[in-house]
Motif scaffolding. Structure first.
Motif, mmCIF file in Angstrom:
data_model
loop_
_atom_site.group_PDB
_atom_site.id
_atom_site.type_symbol
_atom_site.label_atom_id
_atom_site.label_comp_id
_atom_site.label_asym_id
_atom_site.label_seq_id
_atom_site.Cartn_x
_atom_site.Cartn_y
_atom_site.Cartn_z
ATOM 1 N N GLY A 69 1.830 1.567 9.379
ATOM 2 C CA GLY A 69 1.980 0.681 10.522
ATOM 3 C C GLY A 69 3.416 0.239 10.739
ATOM 4 N N ILE A 70 3.651 -0.409 11.858
ATOM 5 C CA ILE A 70 4.990 -0.854 12.223
ATOM 6 C C ILE A 70 5.560 -1.860 11.221
ATOM 7 N N TYR A 71 4.671 -2.597 10.537
ATOM 8 C CA TYR A 71 5.127 -3.596 9.564
ATOM 9 C C TYR A 71 5.231 -3.045 8.141
ATOM 10 N N ARG A 72 4.880 -1.745 7.948
ATOM 11 C CA ARG A 72 4.993 -1.065 6.647
ATOM 12 C C ARG A 72 4.219 -1.809 5.539
ATOM 13 N N ARG A 73 3.014 -2.245 5.878
ATOM 14 C CA ARG A 73 2.219 -3.011 4.915
ATOM 15 C C ARG A 73 1.322 -2.089 4.081
ATOM 16 N N GLN A 74 0.958 -2.565 2.897
ATOM 17 C CA GLN A 74 0.093 -1.795 2.003
ATOM 18 C C GLN A 74 -1.082 -2.641 1.530
ATOM 19 N N LYS A 75 -2.267 -2.049 1.568
ATOM 20 C CA LYS A 75 -3.467 -2.732 1.102
ATOM 21 C C LYS A 75 -3.462 -2.796 -0.421
ATOM 22 N N LEU A 76 -3.815 -3.955 -0.967
ATOM 23 C CA LEU A 76 -3.875 -4.155 -2.412
ATOM 24 C C LEU A 76 -5.204 -4.777 -2.794
ATOM 25 N N LYS A 77 -5.711 -4.407 -3.967
ATOM 26 C CA LYS A 77 -6.950 -4.970 -4.490
ATOM 27 C C LYS A 77 -6.658 -5.698 -5.803
ATOM 28 N N ILE A 78 -7.026 -6.965 -5.875
ATOM 29 C CA ILE A 78 -6.839 -7.729 -7.116
ATOM 30 C C ILE A 78 -7.889 -7.261 -8.125
ATOM 31 N N ILE A 79 -7.425 -6.855 -9.300
ATOM 32 C CA ILE A 79 -8.375 -6.375 -10.322
ATOM 33 C C ILE A 79 -8.348 -7.224 -11.599
ATOM 34 N N ALA A 80 -7.399 -8.158 -11.681
ATOM 35 C CA ALA A 80 -7.381 -9.077 -12.833
ATOM 36 C C ALA A 80 -6.508 -10.281 -12.514
ATOM 37 N N GLY A 81 -6.818 -11.407 -13.160
ATOM 38 C CA GLY A 81 -5.997 -12.602 -13.020
ATOM 39 C C GLY A 81 -6.384 -13.482 -11.852
ATOM 40 N N GLU A 82 -5.438 -14.292 -11.419
ATOM 41 C CA GLU A 82 -5.683 -15.247 -10.340
ATOM 42 C C GLU A 82 -5.935 -14.532 -9.013
ATOM 43 N N ARG A 83 -6.678 -15.186 -8.143
ATOM 44 C CA ARG A 83 -7.056 -14.579 -6.853
ATOM 45 C C ARG A 83 -6.042 -14.924 -5.785
ATOM 46 N N ARG A 84 -4.872 -14.345 -5.877
ATOM 47 C CA ARG A 84 -3.817 -14.592 -4.876
ATOM 48 C C ARG A 84 -2.873 -13.397 -4.811
ATOM 49 N N LYS A 85 -2.199 -13.277 -3.664
ATOM 50 C CA LYS A 85 -1.225 -12.205 -3.475
ATOM 51 C C LYS A 85 0.135 -12.758 -3.032
ATOM 52 N N THR A 86 0.279 -14.078 -3.138
ATOM 53 C CA THR A 86 1.559 -14.731 -2.834
ATOM 54 C C THR A 86 2.259 -15.058 -4.145
ATOM 55 N N THR A 87 3.558 -14.834 -4.184
ATOM 56 C CA THR A 87 4.330 -15.100 -5.402
ATOM 57 C C THR A 87 5.778 -15.405 -5.028
ATOM 58 N N ILE A 88 6.547 -15.831 -6.024
ATOM 59 C CA ILE A 88 7.993 -16.026 -5.845
ATOM 60 C C ILE A 88 8.707 -15.068 -6.793
ATOM 61 N N HIS A 89 9.483 -14.180 -6.213
ATOM 62 C CA HIS A 89 10.211 -13.157 -6.967
ATOM 63 C C HIS A 89 11.656 -13.610 -7.169
ATOM 64 N N ARG A 90 12.186 -13.334 -8.349
ATOM 65 C CA ARG A 90 13.573 -13.698 -8.651
ATOM 66 C C ARG A 90 14.410 -12.443 -8.834
ATOM 67 N N GLU A 91 15.542 -12.399 -8.139
ATOM 68 C CA GLU A 91 16.479 -11.289 -8.325
ATOM 69 C C GLU A 91 17.862 -11.714 -7.834
#
Length: 275
Positions: A69-91
């Motif tokens: 798609g135009i937004y270059r998104r990818q479907k993900l399935k949570i298979i372990a841990g907390e039920r969320r897909k939001t995070t804070i990345h450090r770099e």
């Protein structure tokens, strides 16, 4: 430290171990893994092993399909841990908040983002096209001394995260963000830039004319492409052809491999100066 295969040695068959993909991306505290179909029944076992090896990982997701798609998104399935897909990345001294399924982001480009930032001279005006959640904008503003970094993104969710990230990193004085299509927004800005970054490796050549219309004489453009090792010259030709069409002279400074995406196939960046 034990490897993933070592942890799973007595839990998977030899055939399953041979199929196991041991490399994976980590974004913030979320691991993103690929599970071959033969290992689907063992996905939770594999995910728990990854969390056992990496105590800071709180969520494990598996890839479902490809970026699209135009937004270059990818479907993900949570298979372990907390039920969320939001995070804070450090770099590279910055914090990047994002939702992994609603925006495009690659942690593999951390080194490349810093490479670009190190080229930015004091008081440069920089434009980042397709800026997403603003990783390039943030890394440049934090690790260099630009006058202003402009970012343009078409995905409204990514744009909202980008605005939040600018505040999170206290870079409001250095970054200006715009929501929309670069072809429409760039002319509206009525500005010329010392440096333009084009981190859209698939179809980016379709926007070279827009970049060339907004670059200062003597300015630098960073153009990205996907090419196998035999196609590097084709990528250079895209740049030369666009410059010729725009009646601008250019000098290719370097071609950099920014990561392998498949056997003998790379994300590349062509740094070129508009004379």
């Amino acid at each position: 430290m034990a490897s993933l295969k070592q942890v799973l040695k007595n839990k998977l068959t030899k055939k399953e171990l041979a199929a196991l993909i041991t490399s994976y991306d980590v974004v913030g505290d979320i691991a993103i893994i690929e599970i071959p179909s033969i290992l689907n029944p063992k996905e939770k076992l594999i995910a728990k092993a990854i969390m056992q090896l990496n105590k800071h990982i709180r969520v494990v997701c598996k890839k479902v399909g490809i970026h699209k798609g135009i937004y270059r998104r990818q479907k993900l399935k949570i298979i372990a841990g907390e039920r969320r897909k939001t995070t804070i990345h450090r770099e590279n001294k910055v914090l990047i908040k994002l939702h992994l399924e609603k925006v495009y982001f690659s942690p593999r480009l951390s080194t490349e983002r810093l490479r670009i930032a190190k080229q930015v001279k004091q008081n440069e005006t920089v434009l980042v096209m397709f800026s997403g959640v603003a990783p390039y904008c943030l890394v440049i503003a934090k690790n260099a001394s630009p006058k202003v970094v402009y970012g343009i993104e078409i995905n409204p969710i990514a744009h909202r995260f980008a605005e939040e990230n600018v505040k999170l990193n206290k870079l409001e004085e250095k970054i200006r963000l715009y929501l929309g299509d670069v072809r429409i927004v760039v002319p509206m800005l009525k500005k010329k830039f010392d440096r333009i970054v084009m981190p859209l490796p698939l179809g980016g050549e379709n926007f070279l004319d827009t970049a060339l219309s907004a670059i200062k004489k003597g300015g630098t453009i960073h153009f990205y492409d996907f090419k196998d090792i035999t196609g590097f010259e084709i990528a250079k030709e895209k740049v030369l052809k666009a410059c010729k069409k725009a009646r601008k002279k250019c000098e290719i400074i370097r071609l950099v491999k920014c990561g392998q995406i498949a056997p003998r196939t790379y994300r590349i960046c062509i740094d070129f100066k508009v004379c």
